[in-house]
Design an enzyme around this catalytic site. Structure first.
Site, PDB file in Angstrom:
ATOM      1  N   GLU A   1       0.829  -1.209   0.000  1.00 52.95           N
ATOM      2  CA  GLU A   1       0.000   0.000   0.000  1.00 52.95           C
ATOM      3  C   GLU A   1       0.865   1.262   0.000  1.00 52.95           C
ATOM      4  O   GLU A   1       1.642   1.476   0.942  1.00 52.95           O
ATOM      5  CB  GLU A   1      -0.896   0.018   1.238  1.00 52.95           C
ATOM      6  CG  GLU A   1      -1.753   1.270   1.349  1.00 52.95           C
ATOM      7  CD  GLU A   1      -2.542   1.328   2.641  1.00 52.95           C
ATOM      8  OE1 GLU A   1      -3.487   2.131   2.718  1.00 52.95           O
ATOM      9  OE2 GLU A   1      -2.205   0.586   3.589  1.00 52.95           O
TER      10      GLU A   1
ATOM     11  N   GLU B   1     -11.786   2.723   6.343  1.00 54.66           N
ATOM     12  CA  GLU B   1     -10.626   2.932   7.221  1.00 54.66           C
ATOM     13  C   GLU B   1     -10.512   4.426   7.493  1.00 54.66           C
ATOM     14  O   GLU B   1      -9.682   5.121   6.914  1.00 54.66           O
ATOM     15  CB  GLU B   1      -9.343   2.396   6.575  1.00 54.66           C
ATOM     16  CG  GLU B   1      -8.172   2.409   7.552  1.00 54.66           C
ATOM     17  CD  GLU B   1      -6.833   2.071   6.899  1.00 54.66           C
ATOM     18  OE1 GLU B   1      -6.020   1.398   7.544  1.00 54.66           O
ATOM     19  OE2 GLU B   1      -6.627   2.493   5.748  1.00 54.66           O
TER      20      GLU B   1
END
Length: 255
Positions: free
Chosen positions: A138, A235
């Site tokens: 990521e 998130e």
């Protein structure tokens, strides 16, 4: 669209088993977490079985956080520690039937860091493949994680191609990508063959998706139109209680 509650931020004031149950009660379709290692995996598995939710992903340990670490896999001097963290994450994921592990790169730069990251990811993919586990990487933005090795999607794609493993995928966090380079819809479309998970939060404050500069109704519809069906990861950070931030989810459930 289906949605996953990231329990690193949502219901973070509760134990992980209780947070899983809260996510189920709120209507989420799945859960994911950051670092579950202080909780027995058997307790997590029991909560997942009770609720019928799947745990979509977890992270490798960051290393010594008090010393400023935020991942280990791109640090040439920490290969043994990085691989131990990879082994631990895969082992934990196997117990709870979690199908993705995010391998955190850490703060590093240069050719040695790149080669170390590729080598550690190659190791991670080989260890994960027999268990049908996907390894995720990521990119993180420079405002929240200045100096993080993996800092844009172009570098992530280059790393994925260098490793050349079928179970290495991109974690596309809309919040990070918008801050790094923007142009979300084109990037999602172009990178879709490499994407293993998508997350979201408002920009610029990383709050609930019904705030900020990104029109997530448009983004969600665009992702759905591409045929993506895996739950999207909520998130985001919040003040107060998680329940106070869930209007965006309730509207979708009732509308």
């Amino acid at each position: 669209m289906k949605f996953s509650a990231n329990l690193g931020f949502l219901w973070a004031d509760r134990s992980l088993p209780d947070a899983i149950r809260a996510a189920k009660a709120a209507g989420f379709d799945a859960v994911e977490c950051h670092w579950p290692y202080d909780t027995s995996p058997e307790d997590i598995r029991a909560a997942l079985t009770q609720t019928g939710l799947a745990m979509l992903g977890l992270n490798t340990r960051r290393g010594d956080v008090s010393a400023g670490f935020n991942g280990l896999a791109a640090l040439p001097e920490h290969v043994d520690e990085a691989r131990a963290a990879i082994d631990e994450a895969i082992s934990y994921a196997r117990v709870i039937d979690c199908k993705s592990v995010h391998v955190m790169a850490g703060f590093a730069n240069g050719r040695d860091a790149h080669d170390t990251f590729v080598a550690n990811l190659t190791y991670a993919c080989s260890q994960a493949a027999p268990h049908d586990i996907t390894i995720l990487i990521e990119p993180l933005n420079a405002y929240d994680a200045p100096g993080y090795f993996l800092n844009d999607t172009a570098l992530a794609l280059a790393v994925i191609k260098a490793v050349n493993a079928a179970n290495l995928k991109l974690m596309f966090d809309c919040y990070h990508v918008q801050l790094i380079e923007g142009d979300l819809t084109h990037r999602i479309e172009n990178l879709m063959p490499y994407i293993g998970h998508i997350q979201f939060a408002s920009v610029p404050d990383r709050g609930p998706p019904d705030e900020g500069e990104v029109n997530y109704e448009h983004i969600f519809a665009f992702i759905a139109a591409l045929g993506y069906t895996t739950p999207l990861g909520a998130e985001y950070k919040h003040n107060g209680t998680t329940e106070d931030t869930l209007n965006w989810l309730r509207i979708r459930q009732t509308g």
